[in-house]
Write an enzyme that holds these catalytic residues in place. Structure first.
Site, mmCIF file in Angstrom:
data_model
loop_
_atom_site.group_PDB
_atom_site.id
_atom_site.type_symbol
_atom_site.label_atom_id
_atom_site.label_comp_id
_atom_site.label_asym_id
_atom_site.label_seq_id
_atom_site.Cartn_x
_atom_site.Cartn_y
_atom_site.Cartn_z
ATOM 1 N N GLY A 150 0.827 -1.197 0.000
ATOM 2 C CA GLY A 150 0.000 0.000 0.000
ATOM 3 C C GLY A 150 0.861 1.247 0.000
ATOM 4 O O GLY A 150 2.048 1.212 0.320
ATOM 5 N N CYS A 151 0.248 2.376 -0.368
ATOM 6 C CA CYS A 151 1.011 3.610 -0.478
ATOM 7 C C CYS A 151 1.511 4.086 0.895
ATOM 8 O O CYS A 151 2.690 4.408 1.064
ATOM 9 C CB CYS A 151 0.184 4.701 -1.166
ATOM 10 N N TYR A 152 0.609 4.138 1.894
ATOM 11 C CA TYR A 152 1.048 4.581 3.229
ATOM 12 C C TYR A 152 2.096 3.640 3.817
ATOM 13 O O TYR A 152 3.122 4.103 4.338
ATOM 14 C CB TYR A 152 -0.150 4.699 4.175
ATOM 15 N N ALA A 155 5.669 4.312 2.349
ATOM 16 C CA ALA A 155 6.369 5.486 2.891
ATOM 17 C C ALA A 155 6.746 5.296 4.346
ATOM 18 O O ALA A 155 7.871 5.610 4.763
ATOM 19 C CB ALA A 155 5.488 6.729 2.724
#
Lengths: 344, 344, 344, 344
Positions: A150-152, A155
């Site tokens: 996932g994107c979160y 990061a």
């Protein structure tokens, strides 16, 4: 040498469109097919504004499996419940699969609470490699399914994981305060995503309930015991880009220099992660690229680790292509090296 | 009844201009003078686009003290070192003073570290009332100096202080992750504040070193012992608005309902604080007004309390006028009740 | 085959940086040098976030001519007065030159009025080819100087020129109302280009005095006699992108179908110009690419022709590289075909 | 003295909400009722964030006429077909009506072409005063229906009309190129109005077909014969604000000084129109206010007249309240004088 024939399922969503665009320029790949209900019948090249036309026309999503013989690999930019069905279907037919949904990122028991559904293919969960290569390596030999992070989590884990792994911070009581552009939510037609409402606004959403929470915990728990974590996502008035500001308590005696050195060592030689100061981590330098920027500050009470990515590239389509290349033994930067930084 | 004659020093900065505009529409106030080097000689009404002209012309900043006899009160929208000089000067001449700088918010010993200067009027620190009326009440009878709170402390304290005061959260290990529009930094002429750089970008700044850190700690320390706190400000691609997302550990047995009830009780009847859910706290509903929105969520590990304000109004000029009205025994909403919400 | 060694003078401005980035990914080019006073001594690859490092370090602008032996060609992203000096200097030493300034776009007699200076190299004006290849072809055999068009002229001419050339519209009384993102003005450090001032704002500037006016007139005057034209540029709250809405009177009997057909014929087979309806011409589909979108509507009173480009790519750096490729007999899309559309 | 009881029909749209907010602060008005289907049953004060609560709850739109006895006047922020029905209904019951729709701005014969419907109350068209007071005066004694101008016509007419009236420009061949924020289109839930699509984008829409075209022509035709006009609206990536750049041919011998002087004379003493240079006309100075800025430049070939307004205030709700005040013989600035300029 023959090019790998790759199909994209769900090519009209934001992530799917970016993936299709990157694949169309990948030197070892031929775009085999792309599915999209809303653009079915349209030429992919014209729709995406490609200078070199891949000669492919969008087909309806429901015909994805009909294309199985035309491809060697698929990227699935689909909803989790669809991926639960398509990942086994393509994999059983011997195809490589990179799944951009959350369908194969957690334990089966997590899905009812965090995704609101029973997992329909739980026996396949173990066969998927969690594809965050800078932390967990390329897909092992023989693995043909990659669950794209996932994107979160991408990061947050890039910023935090080296510090947790090295024992520089306490695994308990971590806070991840993250901010994302609106494309993270996919194409939207509700008033709350209209320009007039989003412009000039910022707010938290899914407070204490976002489905990326257990994914971040699971990633860190591969590196240390006893992880507990609070995650709050916020919606930003930007189209693309995501920044995660992470807070953890330092182990006794740990100082800022150690923390930053740990990150530098972890990402030495990494093509797509740059270590900078915590104040140099910014959306502007990553949007339009597959780069992640990470950096950390610390005092005796806290370590502040910050990570930024383009949610649609390193947080979705770019990392998916990176995983595809690694699964095929190619340099991970193929098709991604030419992505020009957009920032003026 | 005679109107109070009020001057504004530093009326061409963002906060000073908003203060001047509000004062020009205040039913108990006459604008006595306004200083601005860059607009000296220009009519205030034309410059600010006022429909009813106050008939005042900007004078140079250096002439502020020359106006002392023309006013009953002053608002100082000046740098901290200038306020250290002007606050005593106006107060000694019997004038009411509301200081928007950080010059009278901390202990004398804090200034070298956080403001990079020695305090030049330390004996005056005790005479200033910290003007966050919803938490610390109106200026006590006889007090003629109000130190107007910083923008970040206003939002963070309004969200957190009732919970700390009620003992619902641990005072140790609090995290304040805040995001502000660019006007919080004042008028800027550097490339890093140019539109091309800020648009689409978000980044943290002054990580672990921002001067509002001790101010928030000091505010909470009036309510509980043992406060420790990490504060990280971020720059948003919006002109106005500030949101603070605050994390604290709940005391044993505390649940979400108690937390939200605590906020509702604390702000019952408050004209300028509205309690909503944590996901309803947003810039859009406060920009252009003197309102603060606060809300909180909780589980057994964490309380997430969120506060939002317009950094130039409740975070600066609006709260300054609110304090001025309270110091004179007027309703606190005078001149601020007509501020229309701008959000379409 | 040997790669062409290309230098960039002025590589830290917006256009120069984009040009450097594109050249770094061009398959027939080696980046020979890049000048920048502010980044002198820094590695180009790290500064631009390039995945494949070109191994070049910025050198000061004043040393540009010292690099002459290291290069076969130069791109000049310099001010007009600097280009007036450098174009002859590099050309006399046998180097190919693409000049992005306005220094070689007009007649010598135009410079005092529109650029505020006497032309210092008027005898060189005839040797420069005006590089708008879709309208005026590639540089003729033997020409080694290309004057790269301005951003506004590129968009306006691509929309209008085929209609003027075909005699479908009157050359007199044309109106060009254009709107550009802020990077068109280069890096800015004035308050009027700060985010707080530009966000949410639009205004006209240089009304009736912009230096691109005679350039558009000159371009159209190659195609028809008697051109008169009003040009008004506006500043938009976007970083990149430019749209020109052009108004001309139709010749008797001309209808909308003829107008649109004329554009389609003019750009048949063009790699970088797409003809769409006038309402489909938008910034979103061109930003980050070398594409131009054009389209037109008409009734008996007026023809409305609209053109959009990325001011930094087709309006500057991208077109410069396109011209460089054409001057060397390469396909014009080299290095530009991989530019991914950024629009989500 | 008794306050006028005013109702708002359609109070949850952008214009209706701004009108309700302004009326709630108007010193001579009591908010009688406000209709909204989506907020029916909610308190108006809480929904709009009003500091002084008007004590009114939204009622469904269909019950608007049921409220007729509770009011002395109504503002209709409704679709044209609804206004065609409600204007006569309220007027026949002796109520003052200000209609914000286009239903009473044109001749009956214009509606099929420009609004796609037959006018259902053509005999009422003559009874409505076109409410652009700076050009056409207050509603004449005895008139109880005001047709409130459209947003684009307000800006274009304020910039152009004095010049046409004075014979300084030719009435033929006028071009109006206008740019508006997205709230001009009302609340939107389509993807094309989503933040991800609008941010960073600009495009023309309804080219040669926008329904404000005949309204501008009609306004100018009251002042001169032979008006012909092209109007092109563009969508801007801003929430609020509208700027119209207008082009007309000067009559022989007319110069820039005459043009600017004509505007200054026309608006001398006007509370809500300020004459500035054409380059000082900008959204920033009008958004959030009822002000219009106008200015003009000229050479021998063209006059460029520019006007800017807030499309929701002077272009809709603010002008409606201004008209209501004028119809009742009050100062036109009541309730509008306190509107603070939002621009920092």
């Amino acid at each position: 040498m023959d090019r790998l024939r790759v199909g994209v399922v769900g090519a009209s969503g934001y992530s799917g469109a970016v993936a299709t665009r990157i694949l169309a320029g990948h030197p070892r790949v031929t775009l085999a097919f792309a599915t999209s209900d809303r653009h079915a019948g349209q030429a992919v090249g014209a729709h995406l504004g490609l200078v070199v036309d891949p000669g492919v026309t969008f087909v309806p999503n429901a015909t994805a499996l009909d294309q199985v013989d035309a491809c060697d690999a698929v990227l699935l930019a689909t909803a989790a419940d669809v991926s639960m069905r398509l990942v086994p279907a393509f994999a059983e037919r011997g195809k490589q699969v990179v799944d951009l949904s959350g369908a194969f990122r957690l334990a089966a028991s997590d899905y009812p609470r965090w995704y609101g559904l029973e997992h329909s293919a739980p026996t396949w969960l173990d066969r998927a490699h969690y594809g965050l290569p800078e932390l967990f390596g390329p897909p092992p030999q023989g693995v043909t399914i990659v669950s794209n992070p996932g994107c979160y989590p991408t990061a947050a884990l890039l910023a935090l994981a080296p510090l947790v792994r090295a024992g520089l911070v306490e695994p308990r009581g971590i806070v991840v305060d993250a901010k994302s552009g609106v494309t993270g939510a996919g194409r939207q037609t509700t008033e709350s995503f209209s320009f007039a409402e989003v412009d000039g606004d910022v707010r938290a959403y899914k407070v204490l309930t976002h489905q990326h929470t257990p994914e971040i915990v699971r990633g860190l728990s591969r590196l240390a015991d006893g992880v507990t974590l609070t995650f709050t996502p916020h919606l930003l008035p930007v189209a693309r880009g995501l920044i995660a500001t992470c807070y953890a308590r330092p182990r006794a005696g740990v100082d800022a220099a150690q923390v930053q050195a740990c990150l530098r060592t972890a990402y030495e030689g990494a093509a797509f992660v740059r270590v900078v100061t915590s104040e140099q981590v910014m959306l502007k330098r990553v949007v339009g690229t597959n780069l992640a920027l990470v950096g950390a500050s610390a005092n005796e009470d806290v370590v502040v680790a910050v990570g930024a990515i383009d949610n649609l590239v390193k947080g979705a389509a770019g990392q998916a292509v990176q995983n595809l290349s690694l699964m095929n033994g190619w340099p991970e930067s193929l098709g991604l090296d030419a992505l020009p930084r957009v920032a003026p």
